[in-house]
Design an enzyme around this catalytic site. Structure first.
Site, PDB file in Angstrom:
ATOM      1  N   ASP A  33       0.916  -1.232   0.012  1.00 60.32           N
ATOM      2  CA  ASP A  33      -0.095   0.007   0.204  1.00 60.32           C
ATOM      3  C   ASP A  33       0.884   1.070   0.136  1.00 60.32           C
ATOM      4  O   ASP A  33       1.900   1.220   0.466  1.00 60.32           O
ATOM      5  CB  ASP A  33      -0.991  -0.017   1.097  1.00 60.32           C
ATOM      6  CG  ASP A  33      -2.189   0.688   0.942  1.00 60.32           C
ATOM      7  OD1 ASP A  33      -3.134   0.324   1.035  1.00 60.32           O
ATOM      8  OD2 ASP A  33      -2.090   2.044   1.027  1.00 60.32           O
ATOM      9  N   ARG A 158     -19.162  -8.991   1.464  1.00 53.65           N
ATOM     10  CA  ARG A 158     -20.232  -7.986   2.082  1.00 53.65           C
ATOM     11  C   ARG A 158     -19.267  -7.523   3.243  1.00 53.65           C
ATOM     12  O   ARG A 158     -18.654  -8.442   3.993  1.00 53.65           O
ATOM     13  CB  ARG A 158     -21.200  -8.487   2.558  1.00 53.65           C
ATOM     14  CG  ARG A 158     -22.423  -9.025   1.416  1.00 53.65           C
ATOM     15  CD  ARG A 158     -23.367 -10.319   1.926  1.00 53.65           C
ATOM     16  NE  ARG A 158     -22.346 -11.292   2.598  1.00 53.65           N
ATOM     17  CZ  ARG A 158     -23.237 -12.178   3.201  1.00 53.65           C
ATOM     18  NH1 ARG A 158     -24.503 -12.064   3.635  1.00 53.65           N
ATOM     19  NH2 ARG A 158     -22.443 -13.131   3.649  1.00 53.65           N
ATOM     20  N   ALA A 259     -37.671  -2.903   3.628  1.00 56.50           N
ATOM     21  CA  ALA A 259     -37.976  -1.512   3.707  1.00 56.50           C
ATOM     22  C   ALA A 259     -37.164  -0.565   4.571  1.00 56.50           C
ATOM     23  O   ALA A 259     -37.316  -1.265   5.631  1.00 56.50           O
ATOM     24  CB  ALA A 259     -39.228  -1.304   3.356  1.00 56.50           C
ATOM     25  N   CYS A 267     -20.475   0.985  -1.659  1.00 52.12           N
ATOM     26  CA  CYS A 267     -20.416   0.172  -3.160  1.00 52.12           C
ATOM     27  C   CYS A 267     -21.820   0.436  -3.868  1.00 52.12           C
ATOM     28  O   CYS A 267     -21.735   0.987  -5.029  1.00 52.12           O
ATOM     29  CB  CYS A 267     -20.435  -1.209  -2.718  1.00 52.12           C
ATOM     30  SG  CYS A 267     -18.599  -1.830  -2.285  1.00 52.12           S
ATOM     31  N   LYS A 330     -24.610   0.069   7.711  1.00 52.30           N
ATOM     32  CA  LYS A 330     -25.380  -1.222   8.164  1.00 52.30           C
ATOM     33  C   LYS A 330     -24.562  -1.915   9.400  1.00 52.30           C
ATOM     34  O   LYS A 330     -23.543  -1.345   9.764  1.00 52.30           O
ATOM     35  CB  LYS A 330     -25.282  -2.198   7.126  1.00 52.30           C
ATOM     36  CG  LYS A 330     -23.739  -2.774   6.771  1.00 52.30           C
ATOM     37  CD  LYS A 330     -23.864  -3.746   5.557  1.00 52.30           C
ATOM     38  CE  LYS A 330     -22.810  -4.682   5.551  1.00 52.30           C
ATOM     39  NZ  LYS A 330     -22.810  -5.696   4.659  1.00 52.30           N
TER      40      LYS A 330
HETATM   41  C1  UDX Z   1     -22.575  -4.557  -1.339  1.00 51.38           C
HETATM   42  C2  UDX Z   1     -22.944  -6.042  -2.040  1.00 51.38           C
HETATM   43  O1  UDX Z   1     -23.720  -7.082  -0.937  1.00 51.38           O
HETATM   44  C3  UDX Z   1     -21.567  -7.040  -2.044  1.00 51.38           C
HETATM   45  O2  UDX Z   1     -21.829  -8.212  -2.730  1.00 51.38           O
HETATM   46  C4  UDX Z   1     -20.615  -6.206  -2.920  1.00 51.38           C
HETATM   47  O3  UDX Z   1     -19.441  -6.736  -2.945  1.00 51.38           O
HETATM   48  C5  UDX Z   1     -20.431  -4.502  -2.101  1.00 51.38           C
HETATM   49  O4  UDX Z   1     -21.519  -4.052  -1.897  1.00 51.38           O
HETATM   50  P1  UDX Z   1     -22.229  -3.969   1.334  1.00 51.38           P
HETATM   51  O5  UDX Z   1     -21.932  -2.572   0.616  1.00 51.38           O
HETATM   52  O6  UDX Z   1     -21.280  -4.504   2.305  1.00 51.38           O
HETATM   53  O7  UDX Z   1     -22.005  -5.030   0.172  1.00 51.38           O
HETATM   54  O8  UDX Z   1     -23.607  -3.954   1.893  1.00 51.38           O
HETATM   55  P2  UDX Z   1     -24.817  -4.544   1.683  1.00 51.38           P
HETATM   56  O9  UDX Z   1     -25.124  -5.925   2.792  1.00 51.38           O
HETATM   57  O10 UDX Z   1     -25.146  -5.140   0.260  1.00 51.38           O
HETATM   58  O11 UDX Z   1     -26.037  -3.539   1.971  1.00 51.38           O
HETATM   59  C6  UDX Z   1     -26.159  -2.490   1.404  1.00 51.38           C
HETATM   60  C7  UDX Z   1     -26.989  -1.451   2.065  1.00 51.38           C
HETATM   61  O12 UDX Z   1     -28.367  -1.730   1.445  1.00 51.38           O
HETATM   62  C8  UDX Z   1     -27.038  -1.091   3.464  1.00 51.38           C
HETATM   63  O13 UDX Z   1     -27.139   0.274   3.688  1.00 51.38           O
HETATM   64  C9  UDX Z   1     -28.239  -1.834   4.026  1.00 51.38           C
HETATM   65  O14 UDX Z   1     -28.814  -1.248   5.115  1.00 51.38           O
HETATM   66  C10 UDX Z   1     -28.993  -1.667   2.816  1.00 51.38           C
HETATM   67  N1  UDX Z   1     -30.262  -2.808   2.838  1.00 51.38           N
HETATM   68  C11 UDX Z   1     -29.843  -4.152   2.521  1.00 51.38           C
HETATM   69  C12 UDX Z   1     -31.612  -2.348   2.692  1.00 51.38           C
HETATM   70  O15 UDX Z   1     -31.825  -1.177   3.016  1.00 51.38           O
HETATM   71  N2  UDX Z   1     -32.450  -3.318   2.556  1.00 51.38           N
HETATM   72  C13 UDX Z   1     -32.304  -4.637   2.484  1.00 51.38           C
HETATM   73  O16 UDX Z   1     -33.085  -5.659   2.518  1.00 51.38           O
HETATM   74  C14 UDX Z   1     -30.987  -4.885   2.383  1.00 51.38           C
END
Ligand code: UDX
Length: 443
Positions: A33, A158, A259, A267, A330
């Site tokens: 890095d 994730r 919801a 991401c 999250k």
């Molecule tokens: C995501 C993808 O899931 C992963 O495969 C990719 O490699 C990177 O982006 P991540 O950003 O860690 O992963 O979070 P994820 O678990 O997907 O949640 C994303 C957001 O969606 C969070 O803010 C979560 O609170 C929200 N969410 C998720 C909802 O609002 N409702 C849901 O039902 C699920």
């Protein structure tokens, strides 16, 4: 080629996890890095962010000697058989496309330092067409007599489950131009292949698109249910029951139909914007135009949470203490990038509320971005004398809350469950004015 030495360029979220997991799989790993502070911390076995299980894995392999870190790219170039590129591709400042500065710089500096036959494997999320461009760059930079080629292998981990997702991925997508390169990756991922992990062998463009298509689909699912939440909170109905009912259809599935205040993080938001930008460059603006609506639905949820707070406080928010529970995008993460909860807290603060933020892991990162919010170290401190409590991130500690836990502490029994995780009737029966996103307010 027998793969023994592996380098990982970029030791942020993706890279640090990938490096530790490669060591766990038995390879000798060098993480590279440009940030000396990060390298120093990781070399001492310290992780600069929160990810369950990862600090233990890093410490284990720093101690075993299989995992080392450096800022010196030339060490990687003369040593590794396989190099993974795992640097970030954030949203451009002042734009919607992906910022490829780090990917380009890492690839250029790596390619210039390689002195033995090796394979470069891109893991970063990039706009389609990037791998083909980088392949040319790698070819041009290769020293005479040294064979270097490029593969693309997107990462689907994730946050919160990064180690598990890396060690036991649900599929492996490999974009290559030469069968020899795929064979090298079969060796790297031999353990997953033994478990019959689906192996998708394809070209660069498909590999790049799989990643953004997956994230666009997930974002669409969340905004789909949140669009229905806009309907149920107006006309009546229960958004969670609706999601459960359609989710039983296995073609639809219940996952990612929760919801609430919507998606955030490093991401989903930037990936749907970068995808729109990229297809527009290709003259296909119309193809991904729906993602703009997905983004808008998502951003409206944050405004709705703020509007609900105003309504619960009879439009009189000035100086009112509001407890905001959960500031990370999250649970199980300390990441506050594009966090809906942080956005809501900042808007309430700007409107004059006395905001008390509590998050089990996120306060430090949130304070670096919004220093003026009131950060407290416990749930109790946040809710004491609060006129309104808002649950913005569904940490277990908050999901387990009962009305009795807050009885006698709050100044007024008003609650906004912006993630739809608490049983509304229990709270209403205990005398609370209880609101949820996606549910018509009962007062
Ligand atoms: C995501 C993808 O899931 C992963 O495969 C990719 O490699 C990177 O982006 P991540 O950003 O860690 O992963 O979070 P994820 O678990 O997907 O949640 C994303 C957001 O969606 C969070 O803010 C979560 O609170 C929200 N969410 C998720 C909802 O609002 N409702 C849901 O039902 C699920």
């Amino acid at each position: 080629m027998t793969v023994k030495n592996v380098s990982v360029i970029g030791t942020g979220y993706l890279g640090a996890t990938h490096a530790a997991c490669m060591a766990e799989l038995g390879f000798d790993v060098l993480g590279v890095d440009v940030d000396p502070a990060k390298i120093e911390a990781l070399s001492a076995g310290d992780l600069p962010f929160h990810e369950p299980g990862l600090p233990e894995l890093i410490r284990k392999h720093v101690a075993s000697g299989r995992l080392r870190f450096t800022t010196d790219m030339s060490q990687a170039g003369s040593w590794a058989d396989v190099h993974f590129i795992a640097v970030g591709t954030p949203q451009q400042r002042g734009g919607t496309g992906a910022d490829l500065t780090y990917v380009d710089a890492a690839t250029e500096s790596l390619a210039a330092s390689i002195t033995k036959d090796s394979l470069i494997v891109g893991k970063s999320t990039v706009p389609v067409g990037t791998a083909a461009r980088l392949a040319e760059l790698v070819e041009d930079a290769a020293a005479p007599g040294v064979e270097v080629s490029l593969a693309w292998n997107p990462e689907f981990l994730r946050e919160g489950y990064a180690v598990e997702d890396t060690l036991r991925p649900d599929r492996l997508v490999i974009g290559t131009r030469r069968p020899e390169d795929e064979a090298i990756l079969r060796e790297v991922y031999a353990e997953a292949l033994e478990r019959e992990t689906p192996w998708i062998s394809t070209d660069y463009e498909t590999a790049e698109l799989v990643k953004v298509a997956a994230n666009a689909f997930l974002a669409t699912k969340i905004s789909f249910i949140n669009a229905f939440a806009e309907v149920t909170e107006t006309i009546g109905g229960d958004i969670t029951t609706l999601a459960d009912a359609i989710g039983y259809d296995t073609r639809i599935g219940r996952k990612f139909l929760n919801a609430g205040v919507g998606f955030g993080g490093g991401c989903l938001p930037k990936d749907i914007r970068a995808l729109q930008t990229r297809v527009a460059e290709l003259g296909l603006d119309h193809s991904m135009r729906f993602l703009d609506e997905i983004d808008q639905i998502n951003l409206r949820r944050r405004k709705k949470a703020v509007a609900q707070a105003f309504e619960l406080l009879d439009q009189n928010i000035e100086g009112k203490k509001i407890a905001v529970l959960g500031i990370t995008f999250k649970p199980l993460s300390d990441d506050v990038r594009d966090s809906p909860g942080l956005d809501v807290a900042a808007r309430l603060y700007s409107a004059g509320a006395d905001v008390a933020v509590y998050d089990p892991e996120g306060n430090r990162n949130a304070a670096a971005r919004y220093p003026r919010l009131g950060y407290v170290d416990s749930l109790d401190e946040a809710v004491t004398a609060a006129e309104l409590v808002i649950l913005t991130t569904e940490w277990n500690e908050f999901k387990a809350l009962t009305p009795a836990d807050l009885e006698g502490k709050v100044a007024a029994k008003r609650f906004l469950d912006a993630r739809n995780v608490l049983p509304a009737h229990d709270w209403e029966n205990a005398g609370w004015t209880f609101a949820q996103l996606g549910r018509k307010l009962n007062r």
